[in-house]
Design a protein around this motif. Structure first.
Motif, PDB file in Angstrom:
ATOM      1  N   ALA A  20       0.830  -1.210   0.000  1.00  0.00           N
ATOM      2  CA  ALA A  20       0.000   0.000   0.000  1.00  0.00           C
ATOM      3  C   ALA A  20       0.863   1.258   0.000  1.00  0.00           C
ATOM      4  O   ALA A  20       2.001   1.256   0.458  1.00  0.00           O
ATOM      5  N   ALA A  21       0.276   2.335  -0.509  1.00  0.00           N
ATOM      6  CA  ALA A  21       0.924   3.654  -0.546  1.00  0.00           C
ATOM      7  C   ALA A  21       2.276   3.608  -1.243  1.00  0.00           C
ATOM      8  O   ALA A  21       3.247   4.220  -0.811  1.00  0.00           O
ATOM      9  N   GLY A  22       2.334   2.867  -2.339  1.00  0.00           N
ATOM     10  CA  GLY A  22       3.554   2.850  -3.137  1.00  0.00           C
ATOM     11  C   GLY A  22       4.519   1.752  -2.790  1.00  0.00           C
ATOM     12  O   GLY A  22       5.573   1.629  -3.398  1.00  0.00           O
ATOM     13  N   GLY A  23       4.200   0.920  -1.796  1.00  0.00           N
ATOM     14  CA  GLY A  23       5.083  -0.184  -1.450  1.00  0.00           C
ATOM     15  C   GLY A  23       6.320   0.276  -0.712  1.00  0.00           C
ATOM     16  O   GLY A  23       6.393   1.376  -0.166  1.00  0.00           O
ATOM     17  N   LEU A  24       7.320  -0.572  -0.685  1.00  0.00           N
ATOM     18  CA  LEU A  24       8.559  -0.336   0.044  1.00  0.00           C
ATOM     19  C   LEU A  24       9.554   0.364  -0.890  1.00  0.00           C
ATOM     20  O   LEU A  24      10.206  -0.264  -1.718  1.00  0.00           O
ATOM     21  N   ARG A  25       9.685   1.673  -0.755  1.00  0.00           N
ATOM     22  CA  ARG A  25      10.505   2.482  -1.663  1.00  0.00           C
ATOM     23  C   ARG A  25      11.964   2.456  -1.202  1.00  0.00           C
ATOM     24  O   ARG A  25      12.265   2.821  -0.073  1.00  0.00           O
ATOM     25  N   MET A  26      12.843   2.026  -2.112  1.00  0.00           N
ATOM     26  CA  MET A  26      14.256   1.931  -1.771  1.00  0.00           C
ATOM     27  C   MET A  26      15.136   2.658  -2.766  1.00  0.00           C
ATOM     28  O   MET A  26      14.840   2.715  -3.958  1.00  0.00           O
ATOM     29  N   VAL A  27      16.229   3.215  -2.240  1.00  0.00           N
ATOM     30  CA  VAL A  27      17.298   3.774  -3.065  1.00  0.00           C
ATOM     31  C   VAL A  27      18.573   3.040  -2.681  1.00  0.00           C
ATOM     32  O   VAL A  27      18.806   2.747  -1.508  1.00  0.00           O
ATOM     33  N   THR A  28      19.398   2.701  -3.664  1.00  0.00           N
ATOM     34  CA  THR A  28      20.640   1.998  -3.392  1.00  0.00           C
ATOM     35  C   THR A  28      21.816   2.711  -4.053  1.00  0.00           C
ATOM     36  O   THR A  28      21.639   3.487  -5.004  1.00  0.00           O
ATOM     37  N   ALA A  81      11.213  -4.885  -2.536  1.00  0.00           N
ATOM     38  CA  ALA A  81      11.213  -3.420  -2.565  1.00  0.00           C
ATOM     39  C   ALA A  81      10.883  -2.890  -3.961  1.00  0.00           C
ATOM     40  O   ALA A  81      11.015  -3.585  -4.963  1.00  0.00           O
ATOM     41  N   LYS A  82      10.466  -1.638  -3.967  1.00  0.00           N
ATOM     42  CA  LYS A  82      10.288  -0.906  -5.219  1.00  0.00           C
ATOM     43  C   LYS A  82      11.489   0.025  -5.341  1.00  0.00           C
ATOM     44  O   LYS A  82      11.648   0.958  -4.563  1.00  0.00           O
ATOM     45  N   LEU A  83      12.363  -0.256  -6.293  1.00  0.00           N
ATOM     46  CA  LEU A  83      13.605   0.500  -6.432  1.00  0.00           C
ATOM     47  C   LEU A  83      13.322   1.812  -7.159  1.00  0.00           C
ATOM     48  O   LEU A  83      12.993   1.819  -8.333  1.00  0.00           O
ATOM     49  N   VAL A  84      13.456   2.913  -6.438  1.00  0.00           N
ATOM     50  CA  VAL A  84      13.134   4.216  -7.022  1.00  0.00           C
ATOM     51  C   VAL A  84      14.381   5.021  -7.362  1.00  0.00           C
ATOM     52  O   VAL A  84      14.285   6.091  -7.977  1.00  0.00           O
ATOM     53  N   GLY A  85      15.552   4.525  -6.969  1.00  0.00           N
ATOM     54  CA  GLY A  85      16.798   5.218  -7.298  1.00  0.00           C
ATOM     55  C   GLY A  85      17.977   4.282  -7.176  1.00  0.00           C
ATOM     56  O   GLY A  85      18.051   3.484  -6.243  1.00  0.00           O
ATOM     57  N   LEU A  86      18.922   4.355  -8.126  1.00  0.00           N
ATOM     58  CA  LEU A  86      20.110   3.506  -8.115  1.00  0.00           C
ATOM     59  C   LEU A  86      21.300   4.362  -8.524  1.00  0.00           C
ATOM     60  O   LEU A  86      21.318   4.945  -9.608  1.00  0.00           O
ATOM     61  N   TYR A  87      22.309   4.449  -7.641  1.00  0.00           N
ATOM     62  CA  TYR A  87      23.461   5.304  -7.889  1.00  0.00           C
ATOM     63  C   TYR A  87      24.742   4.474  -7.907  1.00  0.00           C
ATOM     64  O   TYR A  87      24.882   3.515  -7.154  1.00  0.00           O
ATOM     65  N   SER A  88      25.658   4.865  -8.782  1.00  0.00           N
ATOM     66  CA  SER A  88      26.964   4.232  -8.863  1.00  0.00           C
ATOM     67  C   SER A  88      28.046   5.292  -8.704  1.00  0.00           C
ATOM     68  O   SER A  88      27.791   6.489  -8.885  1.00  0.00           O
ATOM     69  N   TYR A  89      29.251   4.833  -8.368  1.00  0.00           N
ATOM     70  CA  TYR A  89      30.397   5.712  -8.166  1.00  0.00           C
ATOM     71  C   TYR A  89      30.132   6.670  -6.992  1.00  0.00           C
ATOM     72  O   TYR A  89      29.351   6.369  -6.101  1.00  0.00           O
ATOM     73  N   GLU A  90      30.766   7.835  -6.996  1.00  0.00           N
ATOM     74  CA  GLU A  90      30.618   8.781  -5.886  1.00  0.00           C
ATOM     75  C   GLU A  90      29.400   9.673  -6.102  1.00  0.00           C
ATOM     76  O   GLU A  90      29.235  10.274  -7.167  1.00  0.00           O
ATOM     77  N   MET A  91      28.542   9.753  -5.093  1.00  0.00           N
ATOM     78  CA  MET A  91      27.348  10.581  -5.197  1.00  0.00           C
ATOM     79  C   MET A  91      27.716  12.060  -5.116  1.00  0.00           C
ATOM     80  O   MET A  91      28.670  12.449  -4.443  1.00  0.00           O
ATOM     81  N   THR A  92      26.924  12.872  -5.803  1.00  0.00           N
ATOM     82  CA  THR A  92      27.138  14.313  -5.850  1.00  0.00           C
ATOM     83  C   THR A  92      26.084  15.041  -5.025  1.00  0.00           C
ATOM     84  O   THR A  92      25.116  14.432  -4.558  1.00  0.00           O
ATOM     85  N   GLU A  93      26.248  16.340  -4.881  1.00  0.00           N
ATOM     86  CA  GLU A  93      25.245  17.149  -4.181  1.00  0.00           C
ATOM     87  C   GLU A  93      23.907  17.082  -4.915  1.00  0.00           C
ATOM     88  O   GLU A  93      22.838  17.063  -4.280  1.00  0.00           O
ATOM     89  N   ASP A  94      23.955  17.031  -6.253  1.00  0.00           N
ATOM     90  CA  ASP A  94      22.716  16.913  -7.026  1.00  0.00           C
ATOM     91  C   ASP A  94      22.024  15.582  -6.740  1.00  0.00           C
ATOM     92  O   ASP A  94      20.792  15.511  -6.656  1.00  0.00           O
ATOM     93  N   ASP A  95      22.828  14.519  -6.583  1.00  0.00           N
ATOM     94  CA  ASP A  95      22.249  13.215  -6.240  1.00  0.00           C
ATOM     95  C   ASP A  95      21.528  13.285  -4.895  1.00  0.00           C
ATOM     96  O   ASP A  95      20.437  12.721  -4.741  1.00  0.00           O
TER      97      ASP A  95
END
Length: 465
Positions: A69-77, A98-112
């Motif tokens: 419900a309410a979009g499920g289990l929202r995850m970012v990795t 989970a519902k994967l809503v974001g996936l990042y690689s390498y070094e994250m930035t301020e924009d990330d």
């Protein structure tokens, strides 16, 4: 008789299933609109009232529930490189339901970091580096996450050499953290069980409250897991069997929904030929993928984009202009059903077929032919599902039609795309009563009963090849 109630709080419908675990039979199913924006118990009570009309008054000895419900289990990795630790993090997340809503690689930035704030995840999975390998990436990303206001728990499942350092950085900033085994402890090795278990623990401890399920939870013995994890559990039991009861063998499961299409494979999928080598990270035996751009209503345009307008129009026997018009209409009026309209039925059949084909193609592995000094060689990436002989399907567009087997055929291999390692031929079983999530829940406590009920209730819809 020992009645047990199983509840699935879905984003659209709340589904209830009653079973007799002593007689190992289905007593009845019902559903009503999920009312998460007001009081989720309203939808539950309506569904229970409908169920009682079918089964009569039942005194349930136990009640278990799952929820998306309410979009499920929202995850970012996040991970180090896309093909390795980021991919391992993705597999861990999806396998946990989970519902994967974001996936990042390498070094994250301020924009990330700003993007993550907008995504509003329920959990963040921080990965990166093999054990004893690269430390800089995961430490940098921990420092970047520490700049955020604490809003969600963070699971650390990367290089064990610096896991505690990451934890100190994050907890000093007020974040709740958990340390799990590295999802990729050494190159080419996947280790996701610890992380998936913790994801489910966090779901129980935090997400139930966040999604407004606290009051409902007080009426249950347990709210066990996200709904997709329950379905994966059911698929696994159905394939493997349990307690001396044989399963049906390796399978592919397809759930075509309004917004997404989920695909499950319970199969080894590794190369069997001597002249085939494997490339990439080995995939889990029980695998789930989610195609967020492929769905029968909310993501209807994604099906057309993936399959091509001309192909959809030809399959439906409708002009391209009319298909465009109808797809726009259905994308806006997401509750519209064919309702006996021949034109809409033909379009829905074409769309469902293309949803199945696209989603299973993306889920299955691929094979490439190459030549070396030793002669012809094949390179496989992902799972080889050609030997799988069972397909299990669910979702409104497949269960409310007489053409289920014909639609399911699009999960099979296609001679025009020999690189795709989809099943060659398979028997089709249909979950017409929406019991898969319920059986996944039941199998945690009564696995043999769950398996036998599925064998009886999943309708055989012929053989596709």
């Amino acid at each position: 008789m020992k009645p047990v109630l199983l509840v699935d709080f879905g984003s659209t419908y709340t589904k209830v299933t009653a079973v007799d675990v002593e007689g190992e039979q289905l007593l009845g199913t019902a559903q009503s609109w999920t009312t998460v924006t007001t009081d989720i118990n309203e939808g539950l009570n309506k569904a229970l009232a409908i169920l009682e009309e079918k089964t009569g008054k039942l005194e349930f000895t136990e009640t278990y529930a799952c929820s998306s419900a309410a979009g499920g289990l929202r995850m970012v990795t996040s991970g180090l490189v896309p093909e390795l630790t980021s991919e391992a993090a993705r597999m861990a997340s999806l396998g946990a339901g989970a519902k994967l809503v974001g996936l990042y690689s390498y070094e994250m930035t301020e924009d990330d970091i700003e993007d993550i704030k907008e995504l509003k995840p329920d959990i963040f999975l921080l990965c990166g580096g093999t054990d004893g390998g690269n430390k800089a990436n995961i430490l940098h990303n921990a420092e970047m996450l520490a700049t955020m206001e604490p809003a969600f728990p963070i699971i650390i499942a990367g290089n064990r050499s610096c896991a505690r350092s990451c934890q100190r950085i994050l907890e000093a900033a007020g974040h709740t953290t958990f340390i799990c085994d590295n999802v990729m402890p050494k190159l080419g090795t996947l280790s996701i069980d610890s992380t998936q278990s913790k994801i489910r623990d966090v779901f129980l401890g935090r997400i139930v409250s966040a999604k407004g399920l606290t009051k409902a939870a007080s009426l249950m013995n347990d709210i066990v897991m996200p709904t997709p994890a329950a379905v994966l559990q059911a698929m696994t039991i159905l394939a493997e069997g349990v307690d001396g009861e044989a399963g049906i063998g390796e399978l592919v499961g397809v759930d075509v929904g309004g917004a997404t299409t989920d695909v499950y494979s319970i199969a080894d999928g590794m190369p069997t030929a001597n002249n085939t080598v494997y490339k990439g990270l080995p995939e889990p035996y029980a695998k789930r993928t989610v195609e967020g751009d492929i769905g029968m209503r909310y993501s209807i345009h994604g099906i057309v984009e993936a399959a091509g307008l001309s192909r959809v129009a030809k399959m439906a026997g409708i002009s391209e202009a009319r298909v465009t018009e109808l797809v726009d209409m259905l994308g806006n009026d997401t509750e519209t059903l064919p309702g006996g309209n021949d034109e809409l039925e033909r379009l829905d059949k074409a769309l469902a077929s293309m949803a199945v084909e696209t989603a299973v193609t993306r889920h299955a592995g691929k094979i490439e032919e190459t030549y070396t000094m030793m002669g012809q060689t094949f390179v496989q990436s992902g799972k080889d599902l050609r030997g799988v002989t069972q397909i299990v399907v669910t979702g409104g567009s497949l269960i409310h039609t007489k053409d289920t087997a014909e639609i399911a055929r699009y999960a099979l291999a296609d001679a025009s795309h020999p690189e795709s390692l989809r099943p060659l031929k398979a028997a089709v079983r249909t979950d017409r009563k929406y019991i898969l999530a319920a059986m996944g829940l039941l199998s945690l406590h009564y696995p043999a009963a769950a398996l036998r009920i599925m064998k009886k209730e999943l309708e055989e819809d012929g053989y596709s090849e």
